[in-house]
Design a protein around this motif. Sequence first.
Motif, short mmCIF file in Angstrom:
data_model
loop_
_atom_site.label_atom_id
_atom_site.label_comp_id
_atom_site.label_asym_id
_atom_site.label_seq_id
_atom_site.Cartn_x
_atom_site.Cartn_y
_atom_site.Cartn_z
N ASP A 1 0.83 -1.21 0.00
CA ASP A 1 0.00 0.00 0.00
C ASP A 1 0.86 1.26 0.00
O ASP A 1 0.53 2.22 -0.69
CB ASP A 1 -0.94 0.01 1.21
N LEU A 2 1.95 1.25 0.76
CA LEU A 2 2.84 2.41 0.80
C LEU A 2 3.49 2.63 -0.57
O LEU A 2 3.54 3.75 -1.07
CB LEU A 2 3.91 2.25 1.88
N LYS A 3 3.97 1.55 -1.19
CA LYS A 3 4.57 1.67 -2.52
C LYS A 3 3.56 2.19 -3.53
O LYS A 3 3.86 3.08 -4.32
CB LYS A 3 5.13 0.33 -2.98
N GLN A 4 2.35 1.68 -3.50
CA GLN A 4 1.31 2.14 -4.41
C GLN A 4 0.97 3.60 -4.16
O GLN A 4 0.77 4.38 -5.10
CB GLN A 4 0.05 1.28 -4.28
N HIS B 1 1.61 6.45 -6.92
CA HIS B 1 0.50 7.31 -7.35
C HIS B 1 0.86 8.78 -7.18
O HIS B 1 0.57 9.61 -8.06
CB HIS B 1 -0.79 6.98 -6.59
N GLU B 2 1.48 9.13 -6.06
CA GLU B 2 1.86 10.53 -5.83
C GLU B 2 2.89 10.98 -6.85
O GLU B 2 2.85 12.12 -7.32
CB GLU B 2 2.38 10.74 -4.41
N ARG B 3 3.82 10.12 -7.20
CA ARG B 3 4.81 10.47 -8.21
C ARG B 3 4.14 10.78 -9.55
O ARG B 3 4.47 11.78 -10.20
CB ARG B 3 5.82 9.33 -8.37
N LYS B 4 3.18 9.97 -9.94
CA LYS B 4 2.46 10.21 -11.20
C LYS B 4 1.60 11.47 -11.10
O LYS B 4 1.54 12.27 -12.04
CB LYS B 4 1.59 9.00 -11.53
N ARG B 5 0.94 11.66 -9.96
CA ARG B 5 0.11 12.84 -9.76
C ARG B 5 0.96 14.11 -9.82
O ARG B 5 0.58 15.11 -10.44
CB ARG B 5 -0.62 12.76 -8.41
N TYR B 6 2.13 14.06 -9.22
CA TYR B 6 3.05 15.19 -9.23
C TYR B 6 3.48 15.52 -10.67
O TYR B 6 3.52 16.68 -11.07
CB TYR B 6 4.25 14.87 -8.35
N CYS B 7 3.75 14.51 -11.46
CA CYS B 7 4.12 14.71 -12.86
C CYS B 7 2.99 15.39 -13.62
O CYS B 7 3.21 16.36 -14.36
CB CYS B 7 4.48 13.37 -13.50
N VAL B 8 1.78 14.92 -13.42
CA VAL B 8 0.62 15.50 -14.09
C VAL B 8 0.42 16.94 -13.63
O VAL B 8 0.22 17.85 -14.45
CB VAL B 8 -0.65 14.65 -13.83
#
Length: 190
Positions: free
Chosen positions: A3-6, A10-17
């Motif tokens: 769950d922590l990795k996911q 997700h935050e890394r992808k959200r930050y990119c967007v």
Amino acid sequence: MTDLKQTIDHERKRYCVAAGGGVSLPVAGALYWAVMGGLGFYLTPSQWAIAAAAGSGLIFPLGILLQAPMRSPFMKSKSPLSGVTMAAIAAINLLWPIHILLIGGFPEAAPLTLAIGMSLHWPIIGWAYHSRVSLIHAFVRVAAVTVIWYGFPDWRLTGIPFVVAGLYLFAAAGLRWEVLRFRRAGVSAA
């Protein structure tokens, strides 16, 4: 642990967007390196090295100015990961004593040291943005400028800058593609 990795992924992808992939910065870098490539036809290695060192300080402000037209609000995007990107940018500036030493004693090395030194933050920013493009950019860039440096010494002041400029444009396009891919996968900036 999964769950922590996911959550982090997700935050890394959200930050990119949210940051629009930060594409305004590689576009600014491409402009800087294209100008340096043009100057390579006219300046001596010493003159080129001084112009390159002085001009490099314009990349970040130009990237800020290009945020709106490039739809890349990297300065407005908030994330717990933003500290990582700022630390990466700060880290590349720790090389300036080496750049200055070489510019003063071996200015011919400036295209190589600046091209490599100014790429060291790409893998870290790539991690923060969940970007494979950023990691690939760094490795291809180091390989390309090294091949030019050793294989084509007459192209050092022109070939290295123009290749780096082109790689920056490919990176900007790749980052834009990654942002679109994340959006299609349902990742939003919010």
